[in-house]
Motif scaffolding. Structure first.
Motif, PDB file in Angstrom:
ATOM      1  N   ARG A  95     -13.461  -2.258  15.343  1.00  0.00           N
ATOM      2  CA  ARG A  95     -14.206  -1.023  15.048  1.00  0.00           C
ATOM      3  C   ARG A  95     -14.182  -0.077  16.247  1.00  0.00           C
ATOM      4  O   ARG A  95     -14.040   1.141  16.083  1.00  0.00           O
ATOM      5  CB  ARG A  95     -15.650  -1.352  14.651  1.00  0.00           C
ATOM      6  CG  ARG A  95     -15.809  -1.867  13.238  1.00  0.00           C
ATOM      7  CD  ARG A  95     -17.265  -1.821  12.786  1.00  0.00           C
ATOM      8  NE  ARG A  95     -18.112  -2.605  13.668  1.00  0.00           N
ATOM      9  CZ  ARG A  95     -18.393  -3.888  13.481  1.00  0.00           C
ATOM     10  NH1 ARG A  95     -17.891  -4.527  12.447  1.00  0.00           N
ATOM     11  NH2 ARG A  95     -19.180  -4.536  14.314  1.00  0.00           N
ATOM     12  N   GLU A 137     -21.415  -8.657   7.266  1.00  0.00           N
ATOM     13  CA  GLU A 137     -21.030  -7.251   7.129  1.00  0.00           C
ATOM     14  C   GLU A 137     -19.880  -6.926   8.068  1.00  0.00           C
ATOM     15  O   GLU A 137     -20.021  -6.996   9.278  1.00  0.00           O
ATOM     16  CB  GLU A 137     -22.236  -6.346   7.458  1.00  0.00           C
ATOM     17  CG  GLU A 137     -23.447  -6.613   6.579  1.00  0.00           C
ATOM     18  CD  GLU A 137     -23.486  -5.735   5.344  1.00  0.00           C
ATOM     19  OE1 GLU A 137     -22.831  -4.683   5.355  1.00  0.00           O
ATOM     20  OE2 GLU A 137     -24.177  -6.099   4.387  1.00  0.00           O
ATOM     21  N   ASN A 149       0.858  -1.194   0.000  1.00  0.00           N
ATOM     22  CA  ASN A 149       0.000   0.000   0.000  1.00  0.00           C
ATOM     23  C   ASN A 149       0.889   1.237   0.000  1.00  0.00           C
ATOM     24  O   ASN A 149       1.622   1.469   0.965  1.00  0.00           O
ATOM     25  CB  ASN A 149      -0.898  -0.028   1.248  1.00  0.00           C
ATOM     26  CG  ASN A 149      -1.850   1.147   1.322  1.00  0.00           C
ATOM     27  OD1 ASN A 149      -1.488   2.277   1.019  1.00  0.00           O
ATOM     28  ND2 ASN A 149      -3.069   0.888   1.747  1.00  0.00           N
ATOM     29  N   ASP A 164     -17.459  -3.694   8.240  1.00  0.00           N
ATOM     30  CA  ASP A 164     -17.245  -2.396   7.607  1.00  0.00           C
ATOM     31  C   ASP A 164     -16.317  -1.548   8.467  1.00  0.00           C
ATOM     32  O   ASP A 164     -16.601  -1.289   9.626  1.00  0.00           O
ATOM     33  CB  ASP A 164     -18.596  -1.686   7.430  1.00  0.00           C
ATOM     34  CG  ASP A 164     -18.459  -0.357   6.715  1.00  0.00           C
ATOM     35  OD1 ASP A 164     -17.395  -0.103   6.121  1.00  0.00           O
ATOM     36  OD2 ASP A 164     -19.420   0.430   6.756  1.00  0.00           O
ATOM     37  N   ASP A 209     -15.368   1.571   7.329  1.00  0.00           N
ATOM     38  CA  ASP A 209     -15.486   2.905   6.731  1.00  0.00           C
ATOM     39  C   ASP A 209     -14.406   3.152   5.682  1.00  0.00           C
ATOM     40  O   ASP A 209     -13.686   4.150   5.727  1.00  0.00           O
ATOM     41  CB  ASP A 209     -15.426   3.993   7.813  1.00  0.00           C
ATOM     42  CG  ASP A 209     -16.566   3.872   8.808  1.00  0.00           C
ATOM     43  OD1 ASP A 209     -17.674   3.515   8.389  1.00  0.00           O
ATOM     44  OD2 ASP A 209     -16.334   4.114  10.004  1.00  0.00           O
ATOM     45  N   HIS A 210     -14.312   2.241   4.728  1.00  0.00           N
ATOM     46  CA  HIS A 210     -13.412   2.365   3.569  1.00  0.00           C
ATOM     47  C   HIS A 210     -11.934   2.204   3.913  1.00  0.00           C
ATOM     48  O   HIS A 210     -11.077   2.386   3.045  1.00  0.00           O
ATOM     49  CB  HIS A 210     -13.638   3.701   2.849  1.00  0.00           C
ATOM     50  CG  HIS A 210     -15.069   3.954   2.487  1.00  0.00           C
ATOM     51  ND1 HIS A 210     -15.739   3.171   1.567  1.00  0.00           N
ATOM     52  CD2 HIS A 210     -15.969   4.864   2.944  1.00  0.00           C
ATOM     53  CE1 HIS A 210     -16.987   3.610   1.455  1.00  0.00           C
ATOM     54  NE2 HIS A 210     -17.156   4.621   2.274  1.00  0.00           N
ATOM     55  N   VAL A 211     -11.605   1.881   5.159  1.00  0.00           N
ATOM     56  CA  VAL A 211     -10.224   1.541   5.503  1.00  0.00           C
ATOM     57  C   VAL A 211      -9.965   0.121   4.992  1.00  0.00           C
ATOM     58  O   VAL A 211     -10.758  -0.784   5.258  1.00  0.00           O
ATOM     59  CB  VAL A 211     -10.002   1.623   7.024  1.00  0.00           C
ATOM     60  CG1 VAL A 211      -8.649   1.034   7.412  1.00  0.00           C
ATOM     61  CG2 VAL A 211     -10.106   3.063   7.489  1.00  0.00           C
ATOM     62  N   PRO A 212      -8.871  -0.110   4.252  1.00  0.00           N
ATOM     63  CA  PRO A 212      -8.649  -1.443   3.675  1.00  0.00           C
ATOM     64  C   PRO A 212      -8.385  -2.508   4.729  1.00  0.00           C
ATOM     65  O   PRO A 212      -7.756  -2.244   5.754  1.00  0.00           O
ATOM     66  CB  PRO A 212      -7.417  -1.239   2.775  1.00  0.00           C
ATOM     67  CG  PRO A 212      -6.747  -0.015   3.306  1.00  0.00           C
ATOM     68  CD  PRO A 212      -7.831   0.853   3.851  1.00  0.00           C
TER      69      PRO A 212
END
Length: 202
Positions: free
Chosen positions: A136, A163, A63, A165, A167-170
């Protein structure tokens, strides 16, 4: 084993060390499953902890946002149980620091004088991801204190929910385990077949 171990190689290690067991298990919350995973049984062996840590570090280093900030990066675990892996990842990447959160009456917190994380770049590391609740919560705690979470990295994703999630953090993981999970004995396929359940601790 390859430079980046395959999922089959990871699972072979889990089976060989007894970290992954197959059968009929009753979890402390009353749910039933056909797999029981205790990754620390594999991580107690230096060579396996090293293999998993280096493999995760290679995924993270790929990354560009992470690789450009490694010397200032913090590796944080949601509990002390994730520390062997967190220290292994940090050593492989040569990161800035490693630390962990502690459970204080059901809520995560950091030790006194460690509450200021303004501008800190963080990777969250743990051995196993199931519901993602603790990771999280840890992410929210760090962000509320000024940190930026760049990634989440785990050895095993064993989803107890569909699910997860961040929040778009890989999310980086080395292997995924699909387990049967039943909310109670009444709905359990194995109970209906007459198989006796082994009660386990997590």
């Amino acid at each position: 084993m390859h430079l980046l171990p395959t999922e089959d190689e990871i699972i072979r290690v889990l089976n060989d060390t007894g970290a992954l067991r197959h059968g009929h298990f009753e979890l402390p919350n009353g749910k039933h499953t056909n797999q029981f995973l205790q990754l620390p049984l594999a991580l107690r062996y230096y060579q396996h902890n090293r293999t998993f840590s280096v493999a995760l570090s290679r995924l993270l280093r790929a990354n560009p946002e992470i690789s450009s900030q490694i010397s200032e990066l913090s590796v944080v675990a949601p509990a002390s149980g994730g520390l062997p892996l967190a220290f292994g990842v940090s050593e492989a990447l040569r990161c800035h620091q490693v630390y962990w959160a502690e459970n204080d009456e059901g809520r995560l917190r950091f030790r006194q004088y460690m509450e200021d994380h303004r501008g800190e770049k963080v990777v969250l590391v743990d051995d196993t991801l199931r519901t993602g609740r603790m990771l999280r919560e840890l992410k929210g705690l760090l962000e509320s204190q000024g940190a930026q979470v760049l990634a989440v990295a785990v050895v095993i994703w064993q989803p107890y929910t569909q699910e997860v999630d961040f929040d778009h953090v890989p999310l980086y993981r080395l292997a995924k385990l699909e387990a049967e999970l039943y909310p109670n004995a009444a709905s359990c396929r194995m109970c209906q077949g007459g198989e006796k359940a082994e009660k386990v601790r997590t």
